[in-house]
Design a protein around this motif. Structure first.
Motif, mmCIF file in Angstrom:
data_model
loop_
_atom_site.group_PDB
_atom_site.id
_atom_site.type_symbol
_atom_site.label_atom_id
_atom_site.label_comp_id
_atom_site.label_asym_id
_atom_site.label_seq_id
_atom_site.Cartn_x
_atom_site.Cartn_y
_atom_site.Cartn_z
ATOM 1 N N TYR A 318 0.903 -1.097 -0.129
ATOM 2 C CA TYR A 318 0.097 0.204 -0.055
ATOM 3 C C TYR A 318 0.768 1.509 -0.187
ATOM 4 O O TYR A 318 0.413 2.153 -0.737
ATOM 5 C CB TYR A 318 -1.034 -0.020 1.181
ATOM 6 C CG TYR A 318 -1.907 -1.091 1.244
ATOM 7 C CD1 TYR A 318 -2.326 -1.673 0.109
ATOM 8 C CD2 TYR A 318 -1.982 -1.720 2.601
ATOM 9 C CE1 TYR A 318 -3.308 -2.837 -0.027
ATOM 10 C CE2 TYR A 318 -2.816 -3.150 2.472
ATOM 11 C CZ TYR A 318 -3.469 -3.458 1.529
ATOM 12 O OH TYR A 318 -4.526 -4.489 1.509
ATOM 13 N N LEU A 319 1.693 1.368 0.790
ATOM 14 C CA LEU A 319 2.743 2.519 0.997
ATOM 15 C C LEU A 319 3.675 2.420 -0.104
ATOM 16 O O LEU A 319 3.850 3.682 -0.877
ATOM 17 C CB LEU A 319 3.600 2.564 2.090
ATOM 18 C CG LEU A 319 4.330 3.744 2.627
ATOM 19 C CD1 LEU A 319 3.592 4.914 2.607
ATOM 20 C CD2 LEU A 319 5.160 3.520 3.778
ATOM 21 N N GLN A 320 4.122 1.297 -0.878
ATOM 22 C CA GLN A 320 4.708 1.454 -1.891
ATOM 23 C C GLN A 320 6.042 2.186 -1.723
ATOM 24 O O GLN A 320 6.532 2.819 -2.457
ATOM 25 C CB GLN A 320 4.260 1.589 -3.081
ATOM 26 C CG GLN A 320 2.895 0.784 -3.358
ATOM 27 C CD GLN A 320 1.957 1.399 -4.682
ATOM 28 O OE1 GLN A 320 2.558 1.699 -5.521
ATOM 29 N NE2 GLN A 320 0.799 1.397 -4.456
ATOM 30 N N ASN A 321 6.825 1.962 -0.427
ATOM 31 C CA ASN A 321 8.141 2.466 -0.409
ATOM 32 C C ASN A 321 9.258 1.433 -0.403
ATOM 33 O O ASN A 321 10.419 1.660 0.392
ATOM 34 C CB ASN A 321 8.070 3.347 1.122
ATOM 35 C CG ASN A 321 8.104 2.462 2.251
ATOM 36 O OD1 ASN A 321 7.603 1.466 2.114
ATOM 37 N ND2 ASN A 321 8.561 2.984 3.226
ATOM 38 N N VAL A 322 9.179 0.585 -1.103
ATOM 39 C CA VAL A 322 10.134 -0.441 -1.306
ATOM 40 C C VAL A 322 10.933 -0.436 -2.700
ATOM 41 O O VAL A 322 12.025 -0.376 -2.637
ATOM 42 C CB VAL A 322 9.653 -2.024 -1.331
ATOM 43 C CG1 VAL A 322 10.640 -2.948 -1.928
ATOM 44 C CG2 VAL A 322 8.987 -2.174 0.110
ATOM 45 N N ILE A 323 10.270 -0.302 -3.789
ATOM 46 C CA ILE A 323 10.841 -0.121 -5.021
ATOM 47 C C ILE A 323 10.633 1.343 -5.714
ATOM 48 O O ILE A 323 9.613 1.717 -5.900
ATOM 49 C CB ILE A 323 10.473 -1.134 -6.016
ATOM 50 C CG1 ILE A 323 10.736 -2.657 -5.548
ATOM 51 C CG2 ILE A 323 11.142 -1.011 -7.351
ATOM 52 C CD1 ILE A 323 10.048 -3.712 -6.244
ATOM 53 N N PRO A 324 11.504 2.225 -6.074
ATOM 54 C CA PRO A 324 11.301 3.484 -6.395
ATOM 55 C C PRO A 324 10.612 3.325 -7.971
ATOM 56 O O PRO A 324 10.932 2.311 -8.404
ATOM 57 C CB PRO A 324 12.720 4.089 -6.696
ATOM 58 C CG PRO A 324 13.647 3.113 -5.704
ATOM 59 C CD PRO A 324 13.275 1.898 -5.624
ATOM 60 N N ALA A 325 9.903 4.438 -8.274
ATOM 61 C CA ALA A 325 8.991 4.326 -9.416
ATOM 62 C C ALA A 325 9.932 4.039 -10.655
ATOM 63 O O ALA A 325 10.920 4.809 -10.866
ATOM 64 C CB ALA A 325 8.180 5.447 -9.488
ATOM 65 N N GLY A 326 9.490 3.029 -11.380
ATOM 66 C CA GLY A 326 10.456 2.929 -12.553
ATOM 67 C C GLY A 326 11.580 2.060 -12.474
ATOM 68 O O GLY A 326 12.307 1.780 -13.542
ATOM 69 N N TYR A 327 12.100 1.608 -11.272
ATOM 70 C CA TYR A 327 13.385 0.878 -11.187
ATOM 71 C C TYR A 327 13.129 -0.447 -11.387
ATOM 72 O O TYR A 327 12.290 -1.229 -10.966
ATOM 73 C CB TYR A 327 13.827 1.041 -9.690
ATOM 74 C CG TYR A 327 14.659 2.470 -9.264
ATOM 75 C CD1 TYR A 327 15.858 2.135 -8.655
ATOM 76 C CD2 TYR A 327 14.277 3.668 -9.709
ATOM 77 C CE1 TYR A 327 16.367 3.342 -8.183
ATOM 78 C CE2 TYR A 327 14.949 4.778 -9.559
ATOM 79 C CZ TYR A 327 15.962 4.663 -8.787
ATOM 80 O OH TYR A 327 16.875 5.851 -8.413
ATOM 81 N N THR A 328 14.034 -0.826 -12.175
ATOM 82 C CA THR A 328 13.967 -2.438 -12.693
ATOM 83 C C THR A 328 15.393 -3.194 -12.303
ATOM 84 O O THR A 328 15.167 -4.440 -11.754
ATOM 85 C CB THR A 328 13.366 -2.586 -14.096
ATOM 86 O OG1 THR A 328 14.437 -1.979 -14.933
ATOM 87 C CG2 THR A 328 11.957 -2.082 -14.396
#
Length: 402
Positions: A318-328
């Motif tokens: 929910y918080l989504q603070n594990v993988i930065p947006a767009g990082y693969t």
């Protein structure tokens, strides 16, 4: 609170460093611990609840009053900081620098009626920058503790020292931080904090020893860089604040959860699904903290571990603070969490720790598998990535030699 005694090895190192810098012997010694967030991931900026603890890594200083108008602080490995205390107003050129923190703490004590004088300090730290254990808060609390004991007869309470550190970071350093890190470092031990009344946060000590339940507290350094992630960190409170603005409120703690859920259709249209999901995380996480405290107070460690797992799942989903947006190609925190899952094999618990994105992971590891767990983590992330910590009873204090 028991006295904190520094080892002869640390005293010798401090004495040598102080004498090399200032040509005299120090007179007194002080210490402030790093901190770990146990519960309440990204809740403090919404004036929510947290559970935090001081740890056995600290920032220590050897000190001597110098009878001048200058505070001179030498941190091992860094340039000398020299502050003229005849100017205790914010200096634009010092924004985001160590001198700003020193000047800010001294300024706030002066505003409270303390006659701050010059002193020399040599500082060493085991709270490594970027470790997720809040080296900046430990440094602020260390400065406040020194000034409080040297020039204010210890009149400032531990929570007041924390608020002085926050003032320095907000007003002089230029970072709008919360207060969790400073309170955990200043007060010591394991504490729950409710920030709803922002001027008078409710602080409660929680008496619990994780070792008594056969578990070690570990912090895993994901070995990722925080560079270029400022926007990611800012977006978390920013998106929550946008939702708050819809209700005409400042923070989520001022909005009933039931009202939020009724408004979700409109919120999705106006602010997007990620903002909504992050608010869902907040409401759940804020309710988990008192449940964690209750579980510890009742000695129900299994319930506590389950709540830690729920916190970790909520942060990722929910918080989504594990993988930065767009990082693969680079997903360091996610890899660290996956390693914890593999080596724990359903035992203990683990979660993203602190700000997330490129920081640290927290794990509660049974003693019987600790060596294998640490070896497995270090084998992938590098030697020393897994830090085994313990809770420190003392917050910011004057320390004494053996």
């Amino acid at each position: 609170m028991t006295q904190l005694i520094i080892s002869n090895e640390i005293k010798k190192s401090l004495d040598t460093g102080f004498t090399s810098c200032f040509g005299e012997q120090p007179e007194r010694y002080f210490s402030a611990p790093g901190r770990t967030e146990i519960g309440g991931n990204h809740t403090d900026h919404q004036r929510g609840r947290v559970l935090a603890a001081a740890v056995n890594l600290d920032t220590v200083a050897a000190v001597r009053i110098n009878s001048s108008h200058f505070i001179r602080m030498q941190s091992a490995g860094y340039p000398l900081c020299e502050i003229d205390i005849r100017n205790l107003t914010p200096v634009e050129a010092e924004i985001n620098t160590t001198p700003a923190l020193i000047r800010g703490v001294a300024a706030r004590f002066t505003q409270l009626g303390c006659k701050v004088e010059g002193f020399d300090a040599y500082v060493e730290s085991t709270v490594l920058p970027g470790s997720g254990l809040s080296s900046s808060a430990a440094f602020e609390v260390l400065i406040g503790t020194m000034i409080n004991h040297l020039f204010f007869d210890g009149k400032a309470s531990q929570p007041e020292i924390a608020m002085i550190g926050q003032y320095a970071e907000n007003v002089f350093f230029g970072k709008p931080c919360g207060l969790m890190d400073q309170i955990a470092s200043a007060v010591g031990n394991l504490v729950s904090i409710d920030f709803f009344d922002k001027d008078h946060p409710a602080i409660k000590s929680v008496d619990f020893d994780f070792a008594s339940c056969g578990h070690a507290l570990c912090i895993i350094d994901s070995r990722a860089s925080h560079a270029d992630l400022t926007d990611e960190y800012a977006a978390v409170p920013g998106e929550m604040q946008a939702v708050c603005a819809y209700f005409g409120k400042e923070v989520l703690t001022q909005i009933e959860e039931s009202d939020f859920y009724v408004a979700i259709p409109e919120l999705r249209k106006s602010y997007g699904d990620r903002a909504v999901m992050r608010c869902i995380h907040f409401y759940g996480e804020n309710q988990r903290v008192p449940k964690q405290v209750k579980a510890l107070e009742q000695g129900d460690f299994e319930a506590f571990l389950q709540l830690i797992k729920e916190s970790g799942h909520s942060s990722w989903m929910y918080l989504q603070n594990v993988i930065p947006a767009g990082y693969t190609a680079h997903q360091n925190v996610a890899v660290s969490l996956a390693l914890c899952a593999h080596y724990l094999q359903g035992k203990g618990a683990y979660r993203v720790h602190g700000g997330g994105f490129a920081g640290t992971v927290q794990a509660f590891v049974p003693f019987e598998i600790l060596d294998d767990f640490r070896a497995g983590i270090d084998g992938v992330l590098g030697e020393g990535a897994c830090h085994v910590l313990s809770i420190r009873p003392q917050g910011g204090v004057e320390v004494f030699a053996q």
